[in-house]
Design a protein around this motif. Structure first.
Motif, PDB file in Angstrom:
ATOM      1  N   ALA A  76      -5.297 -12.177   1.188  1.00  0.00           N
ATOM      2  CA  ALA A  76      -4.070 -11.706   1.844  1.00  0.00           C
ATOM      3  C   ALA A  76      -4.378 -11.119   3.214  1.00  0.00           C
ATOM      4  O   ALA A  76      -5.529 -10.848   3.540  1.00  0.00           O
ATOM      5  N   HIS A  77      -3.327 -10.957   3.992  1.00  0.00           N
ATOM      6  CA  HIS A  77      -3.444 -10.208   5.238  1.00  0.00           C
ATOM      7  C   HIS A  77      -2.422  -9.075   5.196  1.00  0.00           C
ATOM      8  O   HIS A  77      -1.568  -9.032   4.318  1.00  0.00           O
ATOM      9  N   ALA A  78      -2.550  -8.154   6.128  1.00  0.00           N
ATOM     10  CA  ALA A  78      -1.688  -6.962   6.085  1.00  0.00           C
ATOM     11  C   ALA A  78      -1.204  -6.592   7.479  1.00  0.00           C
ATOM     12  O   ALA A  78      -1.839  -6.920   8.481  1.00  0.00           O
ATOM     13  N   ARG A  79      -0.084  -5.922   7.493  1.00  0.00           N
ATOM     14  CA  ARG A  79       0.478  -5.320   8.704  1.00  0.00           C
ATOM     15  C   ARG A  79       0.832  -3.891   8.344  1.00  0.00           C
ATOM     16  O   ARG A  79       1.165  -3.606   7.204  1.00  0.00           O
ATOM     17  N   ALA A  80       0.750  -2.998   9.283  1.00  0.00           N
ATOM     18  CA  ALA A  80       1.044  -1.600   8.981  1.00  0.00           C
ATOM     19  C   ALA A  80       1.739  -0.928  10.139  1.00  0.00           C
ATOM     20  O   ALA A  80       1.651  -1.361  11.287  1.00  0.00           O
ATOM     21  N   GLY A  81       2.413   0.132   9.800  1.00  0.00           N
ATOM     22  CA  GLY A  81       3.071   0.947  10.803  1.00  0.00           C
ATOM     23  C   GLY A  81       3.242   2.352  10.261  1.00  0.00           C
ATOM     24  O   GLY A  81       2.960   2.617   9.099  1.00  0.00           O
ATOM     25  N   ASP A  82       3.675   3.244  11.114  1.00  0.00           N
ATOM     26  CA  ASP A  82       3.829   4.621  10.681  1.00  0.00           C
ATOM     27  C   ASP A  82       5.109   5.216  11.233  1.00  0.00           C
ATOM     28  O   ASP A  82       5.642   4.766  12.239  1.00  0.00           O
ATOM     29  N   LYS A  83       5.583   6.206  10.527  1.00  0.00           N
ATOM     30  CA  LYS A  83       6.741   6.991  10.972  1.00  0.00           C
ATOM     31  C   LYS A  83       6.503   8.391  10.450  1.00  0.00           C
ATOM     32  O   LYS A  83       6.539   8.626   9.251  1.00  0.00           O
ATOM     33  N   GLY A  84       6.176   9.290  11.341  1.00  0.00           N
ATOM     34  CA  GLY A  84       5.854  10.644  10.921  1.00  0.00           C
ATOM     35  C   GLY A  84       4.593  10.648  10.078  1.00  0.00           C
ATOM     36  O   GLY A  84       3.559  10.156  10.489  1.00  0.00           O
ATOM     37  N   LEU A 131       2.907  -0.321   4.652  1.00  0.00           N
ATOM     38  CA  LEU A 131       1.946  -1.418   4.621  1.00  0.00           C
ATOM     39  C   LEU A 131       2.598  -2.661   4.036  1.00  0.00           C
ATOM     40  O   LEU A 131       3.119  -2.627   2.920  1.00  0.00           O
ATOM     41  N   ALA A 132       2.560  -3.745   4.781  1.00  0.00           N
ATOM     42  CA  ALA A 132       2.994  -5.035   4.260  1.00  0.00           C
ATOM     43  C   ALA A 132       1.743  -5.815   3.884  1.00  0.00           C
ATOM     44  O   ALA A 132       0.802  -5.913   4.676  1.00  0.00           O
ATOM     45  N   LEU A 133       1.714  -6.338   2.680  1.00  0.00           N
ATOM     46  CA  LEU A 133       0.603  -7.143   2.192  1.00  0.00           C
ATOM     47  C   LEU A 133       1.151  -8.529   1.889  1.00  0.00           C
ATOM     48  O   LEU A 133       2.087  -8.659   1.092  1.00  0.00           O
ATOM     49  N   ILE A 134       0.590  -9.557   2.516  1.00  0.00           N
ATOM     50  CA  ILE A 134       1.113 -10.909   2.403  1.00  0.00           C
ATOM     51  C   ILE A 134       0.012 -11.837   1.896  1.00  0.00           C
ATOM     52  O   ILE A 134      -1.047 -11.962   2.537  1.00  0.00           O
ATOM     53  N   ALA A 135       0.263 -12.481   0.761  1.00  0.00           N
ATOM     54  CA  ALA A 135      -0.713 -13.414   0.193  1.00  0.00           C
ATOM     55  C   ALA A 135      -0.838 -14.633   1.101  1.00  0.00           C
ATOM     56  O   ALA A 135       0.161 -15.143   1.615  1.00  0.00           O
ATOM     57  N   HIS A 136      -2.066 -15.104   1.285  1.00  0.00           N
ATOM     58  CA  HIS A 136      -2.279 -16.329   2.057  1.00  0.00           C
ATOM     59  C   HIS A 136      -1.665 -17.531   1.336  1.00  0.00           C
ATOM     60  O   HIS A 136      -1.114 -18.419   1.969  1.00  0.00           O
ATOM     61  N   ARG A 137      -1.788 -17.533   0.003  1.00  0.00           N
ATOM     62  CA  ARG A 137      -1.291 -18.659  -0.796  1.00  0.00           C
ATOM     63  C   ARG A 137      -0.314 -18.138  -1.851  1.00  0.00           C
ATOM     64  O   ARG A 137      -0.569 -17.110  -2.479  1.00  0.00           O
ATOM     65  N   ALA A 138       0.769 -18.858  -2.042  1.00  0.00           N
ATOM     66  CA  ALA A 138       1.789 -18.452  -3.018  1.00  0.00           C
ATOM     67  C   ALA A 138       1.208 -18.294  -4.415  1.00  0.00           C
ATOM     68  O   ALA A 138       1.606 -17.393  -5.164  1.00  0.00           O
ATOM     69  N   GLU A 139       0.251 -19.123  -4.787  1.00  0.00           N
ATOM     70  CA  GLU A 139      -0.309 -19.061  -6.139  1.00  0.00           C
ATOM     71  C   GLU A 139      -1.128 -17.787  -6.391  1.00  0.00           C
ATOM     72  O   GLU A 139      -1.417 -17.443  -7.531  1.00  0.00           O
ATOM     73  N   ASP A 140      -1.493 -17.062  -5.338  1.00  0.00           N
ATOM     74  CA  ASP A 140      -2.227 -15.809  -5.508  1.00  0.00           C
ATOM     75  C   ASP A 140      -1.310 -14.600  -5.676  1.00  0.00           C
ATOM     76  O   ASP A 140      -1.767 -13.527  -6.060  1.00  0.00           O
ATOM     77  N   TRP A 141      -0.025 -14.758  -5.399  1.00  0.00           N
ATOM     78  CA  TRP A 141       0.897 -13.629  -5.464  1.00  0.00           C
ATOM     79  C   TRP A 141       0.924 -12.957  -6.838  1.00  0.00           C
ATOM     80  O   TRP A 141       0.855 -11.727  -6.928  1.00  0.00           O
ATOM     81  N   GLY A 196      -0.910   4.594  11.635  1.00  0.00           N
ATOM     82  CA  GLY A 196      -0.935   3.856  10.386  1.00  0.00           C
ATOM     83  C   GLY A 196      -1.537   2.475  10.509  1.00  0.00           C
ATOM     84  O   GLY A 196      -2.142   1.972   9.570  1.00  0.00           O
ATOM     85  N   LYS A 197      -1.416   1.846  11.667  1.00  0.00           N
ATOM     86  CA  LYS A 197      -1.889   0.468  11.792  1.00  0.00           C
ATOM     87  C   LYS A 197      -3.380   0.329  11.526  1.00  0.00           C
ATOM     88  O   LYS A 197      -3.844  -0.709  11.100  1.00  0.00           O
ATOM     89  N   THR A 198      -4.136   1.372  11.752  1.00  0.00           N
ATOM     90  CA  THR A 198      -5.574   1.300  11.518  1.00  0.00           C
ATOM     91  C   THR A 198      -5.902   1.309  10.023  1.00  0.00           C
ATOM     92  O   THR A 198      -7.008   0.936   9.649  1.00  0.00           O
ATOM     93  N   LEU A 199      -4.954   1.706   9.184  1.00  0.00           N
ATOM     94  CA  LEU A 199      -5.223   1.848   7.763  1.00  0.00           C
ATOM     95  C   LEU A 199      -5.017   0.563   6.968  1.00  0.00           C
ATOM     96  O   LEU A 199      -5.372   0.502   5.788  1.00  0.00           O
ATOM     97  N   SER A 200      -4.492  -0.489   7.577  1.00  0.00           N
ATOM     98  CA  SER A 200      -4.349  -1.744   6.846  1.00  0.00           C
ATOM     99  C   SER A 200      -5.714  -2.300   6.455  1.00  0.00           C
ATOM    100  O   SER A 200      -5.856  -2.942   5.427  1.00  0.00           O
ATOM    101  N   PHE A 201      -6.730  -1.997   7.243  1.00  0.00           N
ATOM    102  CA  PHE A 201      -8.076  -2.484   6.933  1.00  0.00           C
ATOM    103  C   PHE A 201      -8.636  -1.810   5.685  1.00  0.00           C
ATOM    104  O   PHE A 201      -9.403  -2.414   4.945  1.00  0.00           O
TER     105      PHE A 201
END
Length: 109
Positions: free
Chosen positions: A10-18, A23-33, A90-95
Motif C-alpha cells: 500500500a501507499h499512504a497520504r497524511a495530513g494534520d489539523k491541530g 492517514l489515508a492508506l491505499i492498497a496497491h492491488r484490490a485483492e490485498d484490501w 502529520g505528513k511525515t508520519l505516513s512513513f
C-alpha cells in the motif's frame, strides 16, 4: 506466513489539523484490501503511535477505493504551532505507518 512492511502492499497520504493526524492508506492491488482490513486495525495503529502520545484511532473503511482513512488523536505533540520538536507535521508520519509489518501467506505478495 511471512512478514513484510506495509509499503509493499500500500501507499499512504497524511495530513494534520491541530493535534489530529489523518492517514489515508491505499492498497496497491484490490485483492490485498481484505488482508489489510484484517491486520491494520485501530488497535495496531494506536500502538504504533503510542510513543507520540496518541489517545485514540478511528478507522473508516473505503472498500470501493481499496483504502482506509485513519484519524489519530493527540499524536502531533500539540500541532505544528505548539510542538517543540523540529517537525510536527502529520505528513511525515505516513512513513511510520508504512513500516508496520503485515503477515502474508507464503504465496502472496
Amino acid at each position: 506466513m511471512s512478514a513484510v512492511p506495509l509499503h509493499r502492499l500500500a501507499h499512504a497520504r497524511a495530513g494534520d489539523k491541530g493535534n489530529r493526524l489523518n492517514l489515508a492508506l491505499i492498497a496497491h492491488r484490490a485483492e490485498d484490501w481484505p488482508l489489510l482490513a484484517e491486520q491494520v486495525t485501530e488497535a495496531r495503529v494506536l500502538a504504533l503511535f503510542a510513543h507520540r502520545g496518541a489517545t485514540a484511532v478511528r478507522r473508516y473503511d473505503l472498500p470501493g477505493l481499496r483504502a482506509f482513512n485513519f484519524v489519530v488523536e493527540d499524536v502531533l505533540q500539540g500541532g505544528v504551532n505548539g510542538a517543540l520538536n523540529l517537525d510536527g507535521h502529520g505528513k511525515t508520519l505516513s512513513f511510520l505507518l508504512l513500516g508496520l509489518e503485515v503477515a502474508l501467506p507464503e504465496a502472496a505478495g
